[in-house]
Scaffold this active site. Structure first.
Site, short mmCIF file in Angstrom:
data_model
loop_
_atom_site.label_atom_id
_atom_site.label_comp_id
_atom_site.label_asym_id
_atom_site.label_seq_id
_atom_site.Cartn_x
_atom_site.Cartn_y
_atom_site.Cartn_z
N ARG A 1 43.02 63.25 37.88
CA ARG A 1 43.87 64.10 37.04
C ARG A 1 43.05 65.22 36.41
NH1 ARG A 1 45.37 60.45 33.01
NH2 ARG A 1 43.97 58.98 34.02
N HIS B 1 44.31 51.60 31.72
CA HIS B 1 44.05 52.86 32.43
C HIS B 1 45.31 53.25 33.19
CE1 HIS B 1 42.31 55.81 35.10
NE2 HIS B 1 41.18 55.77 34.42
#
Lengths: 662, 247
Positions: free
Chosen positions: A273, A257
């Site tokens: 994000r 990740h």
């Protein structure tokens, strides 16, 4: 010796296990769930950002449907996924989320009218439709064409798990907590349950069942730094492997990740994000648009993690005593948004970094996060090689993620696979072939074998220290089987792990000799098993001489469909062998709805399979002809790759969404 | 990095130890010396002690990120989550003890889950509705966005048990449902999907072991690691229950 009988033994009390349990109860079968911890403390609770389901309620999700979700998932998998399984999944995800809404998950909802959002570092105004007001909303996540990730703030997994566990309580599902399955009971290729150890009293108990389902999650803890909970040690995969009969698929497919905090490796959600957060380097420069001008920070996870690593290798990382890192900047989202939609992230920043993410940048780097590989199953969740053994969720290689999982598709898989596997298991239980024919004497032999192993660990003298072996394994995985891989390091890793495996047969439990709640004892036997799991990962990675999804070989940078459009299958049939055995399962192109193509990141480096263009022209021809004849999208899909017949009948109906089938 | 701190403080960690499985053992304090490192939490401290000093030391961690509620214990006598407690916020000598009131497994390991399971079953913390079959192919039921947020606010409880350990009432009334239980009732009462009536809730918590037992000492809210609005919800429930009782 204690033997407990039930219809379905479920190993693992997270979202997947609990969903199977409620499903089989509803069908009238008896079940017992074994869980290391109280189910509400399972790792499912840590999923923050959301669950993908193509509801298409929010403005930015308009036009979404099963077809778009399918295409995103296949591309995300780098064509490693089983396309029929993905179809089954995308068709059932809206049903699963609506079911959870009914069971109490307070999904965040669409609010009609204008709202502010951040997209590509710009403030924009999104106008939500009147008719969508009060329906489940969604946020943006990496690798998706539409905003499809449904959420409750950033505590999605928590809310889902609590609703699921409460539902299981309502259904009177029996859960045996602090019980650890340490081996499977099997005979003539058929699974009959498991030997489990009570982690409080140390008692060994045999659970004999017509069907056994492993839903123990991933194996992230074979790495020294992982976002996974500390109980995600791959024990489900290990006990399946140790049968010598059940197989593991694609164990080398490991996801990193992009944004775990440094140094402790706790996750900050992709929602950061998705909601508009940026990745910055040591100069405060936003570098992702240079690498991926189209999707930028929201490229697929494997891509972003590689780009970040590349950028740090260019000397653009921020130096710290824990190594280089980059910055995640969510300050531009504003305090109000962070305190409402990214609350867990805020708490994590405050508690573990002592910073305020509404003001400060967050130090992040790519960290081990998800296991795409696992117990290889058919579409029904049953092992391909062991009758009566099922698996689902992260524990399984079903295989809907191929070589890279999309964010938001994991919690979604747990509940979708859970509800489907519950039906397939129930069908099996309703059939005469599920009848149990194992002699209790043979069950007791399985208990005896485990007793002897525990005796050996406690009575050994001048043996090995489990912690030393385990730390060595974690470091090898981290340094040599990481984001970028190469033949030399992988060969070293395999050799070193094989050596550790040999040494692990000599583990001694030092000082603490209790048979009851003894952390030294469980660490000892788990370490032995973890090293075997690590070997399947490293060995699979060494053999796979191509780059596909999260498996990235510097010495073989191309995706090689000619030679490697196949799944790695690992077995360990001889208990005295020091290495697992690898074989391969072809992924046929001839029935693909979406033949292999270009994912759209960087340069297309694929070596295509000769069959790809043949299948592509067939697909194009069929779709064009049917379109011309006025066929709808369901009819076209069905002509290309029929799958509905594989689903349990109750889940075959078409999904309603705004503007479609209502 | 922003969290540069003075390195090398020697910590003295005193742990209340007891193994109920060992008939010869009795509760006693044991002190471990350990060198502090940057960003160190009690999670790191306890694992280092287990790995390098005493491998029999019992404690529970799962997520180690403050979200699963497994690692609640008394740090200097105060209930809190050990995983998200940084040592730099503590004096060099601190004490760790298991949460009181819960079944002890050994040392710092307690069985909060068993207590919470009992509570959830007693209060039937699930959606009660009369609908026969769920129509999962249809559009979902609508809910006001603000209401969904409000329910989530109360849904954030992680059942860690800190509020129970910090509760004065429960010391005297062991069957008191505690702030955790009352918060759950407030959560379901708010949720229109749950069709239970005020009278149904009164049956569950309209007595001295429920909302009328609370002595308003506020200990629960002080120690809640999720900052849940426990007191205002208990006050709200009490008003609601009084109204129901007078009906």
């Amino acid at each position: 010796m204690k033997i407990i009988y039930t219809d379905v033994l479920i190993i693992g009390g997270g979202l997947a296990g609990l969903r199977v349990a409620t499903g089989v109860k509803e069908r009238g079968h008896d079940t017992i769930v074994l869980s290391l911890v109280p189910p509400k403390r399972s790792h499912s609770a840590a999923a923050q950002g959301g669950m993908q389901a193509s509801l298409a309620n929010s403005k930015m999700g308009e036009g979404d449907n099963e077809d778009v979700h399918f295409s995103d998932t296949i591309k995300g998998s780098d064509w490693g996924a089983d396309q029929e399984v993905v179809r089954m999944f995308v068709h059932c995800a809206p049903k699963a989320i609506r079911e959870l809404a009914h069971w109490g998950v307070p999904w965040s909802r669409v609010n009609r009218g204008n709202r502010n959002a951040i997209m590509n570092a710009q403030k924009v105004v999104i106008t939500e439709k009147d008719e969508a007001h009060g329906l489940i909303t969604a946020r943006d996540f990496g690798g998706t064409k539409k905003w499809r990730t449904c959420y409750t703030s950033d505590g999605t997994g928590h809310s889902m798990l609590y609703a699921m566990d409460n539902k299981a309580k309502q259904s009177e599902v029996e859960v045996h907590e602090r019980l650890e399955a340490i081996s499977l009971i099997h005979e003539n290729g058929r699974c009959y349950g498991a030997v489990a150890r009570n982690l409080m009293s140390g008692e060994l108990v045999a659970y004999v069942a017509k069907a056994t389902t492993i839903a123990t999650g991933g194996y992230g803890r074979i790495y020294s730094v992982s976002t996974n909970a500390i109980i995600c040690q791959g024990m489900g995969q290990a006990i399946a492997l140790e049968t010598g009969v059940a197989t593991l698929g694609n164990m080398e497919a490991i996801q990193f990740h992009p944004t775990a905090i440094v140094p402790v490796g706790i996750l900050t959600t992709e929602g950061c994000r998705g909601d508009g957060g940026l990745l910055l380097d040591k100069d405060g420069y936003r570098f992702m648009p240079d690498y991926e001008p189209d999707k930028k920070e929201l490229a697929s996870r494997d891509v972003v993690s590689r780009r970040m690593t590349e950028h740090m290798r260019k000397g653009k990382g921020v130096k710290s005593r824990y190594g280089d890192h980059l910055w995640l900047d969510i300050t531009i989202l504003g305090r109000e948004h962070i305190e409402k939609n990214l609350r867990e992230v805020k708490e994590i920043c405050e508690n573990f970094l002592g910073i305020d993410p509404a003001v400060d940048w967050i130090p992040v780097r790519p960290t081990q996060h998800y296991s795409m590989g696992g117990i290889r199953t058919k579409h029904t969740g049953e092992s391909q090689t062991m009758k009566g053994l099922y698996s689902c969720g992260e524990a399984a290689c079903w295989d809907m993620h191929g070589f890279n999982r999309l964010g938001g598709n994991s919690v979604s898989e747990t509940v979708v696979a859970g509800m489907l596997v519950a039906e397939y298991v129930s069908d099996y239980l309703d059939s005469p072939e599920s009848a149990i024919s194992i002699h209790t004497g043979n069950v007791e032999k399985f208990i005896k074998i485990e007793e002897d192993k525990i005796d050996a660990l406690l009575n050994k003298e001048n043996g090995e220290d489990a912690y030393v072996l385990r730390r060595a394994m974690e470091e090898i995985m981290m340094e040599k089987v990481g984001i970028f891989r190469n033949g030399k390091d992988l060969q070293d890793a395999v050799n070193e792990l094989e050596e550790l495996h040999k040494r692990s047969k000599n583990i001694e439990v030092f000082r603490s000799k209790s048979r009851a709640a003894n952390p030294a004892l469980f660490n000892a036997y788990r370490t032995q098993k973890m090293i075997k799991v690590a070997l399947t990962v490293a060995y699979g990675a060494l053999l796979r001489e191509e780059s596909r999804g999260a498996h990235s070989r510097e010495d073989f940078p191309k995706r090689d469909d000619k030679n490697w459009l196949k799944r790695t299958i690992m077995t360990w049939s001889d208990p005295n062998a020091t290495m697992p055995t690898a074989s391969y399962e072809d992924i046929p192109i001839s029935n693909m709805e979406m033949p292999p193509g270009f994912r759209g990141y960087g340069k297309d480096l694929t070596d295509h399979h000769p069959e790809t263009h043949i299948r592509q022209s067939t697909v194009d021809m069929i779709s064009q002809r049917l379109k011309a004849e006025g066929a709808n999208r369901f009819e076209i899909q069905n002509a290309l790759m029929p799958y509905l017949g594989k689903l349990p009948k109750k889940y075959r109906e078409t999904n309603e969404r705004l503007g479609e089938n209502v | 990095m922003s969290q540069e701190i003075a390195k090398g403080r020697m910590l003295k960690v005193s742990v209340l130890r007891f193994d109920p499985n060992d008939p010869k053992d009795f509760p006693h304090m044991e002190t471990f010396d350990i060198e502090e490192a940057d960003g160190m939490t009690i999670y790191i401290v306890l694992n280092m002690i287990r790995e390098h000093q005493d491998n029999s030391l019992k404690f529970d961690f799962v997520c180690r990120a403050g979200i699963c509620g497994s690692c609640s214990m008394l740090v200097n006598g105060r209930p809190t989550l050990a995983c998200s407690t940084l040592t730099k916020k503590l004096d060099a000598h601190f004490t760790l003890a298991p949460l009181p009131l819960f079944e002890l497994i050994g040392d710092l390991s307690i069985y909060t889950g068993k207590w919470m399971n009992g509570l959830n079953e007693r209060l039937e913390t699930w959606i009660h509705d009369q609908e026969e079959e769920l129509k999962f192919d249809k559009l979902e039921e609508r809910m006001e966005p603000a209401l969904a947020d409000e329910i989530y606010e109360l849904d954030r409880c992680i059942e860690c048990g800190c509020c129970v350990a910090g509760c004065g009432t429960i010391q005297m009334k062991p069957d008191f449902v505690g702030a955790v239980g009352l918060n759950k009732i407030a959560r379901y009462h708010l949720d229109p999907r749950d069709k239970r009536s005020d009278e149904d809730y009164y049956e569950l918590i309209g007595d001295e072991n429920g909302v009328f037992g609370c002595m308003t000492l506020l200990g629960c809210e002080d120690v809640c690691p999720k900052d849940l609005p426990l007191q205002s919800k208990i006050a709200y429930l009490r008003r609601m229950m009084v109204t129901t009782a007078l009906k």
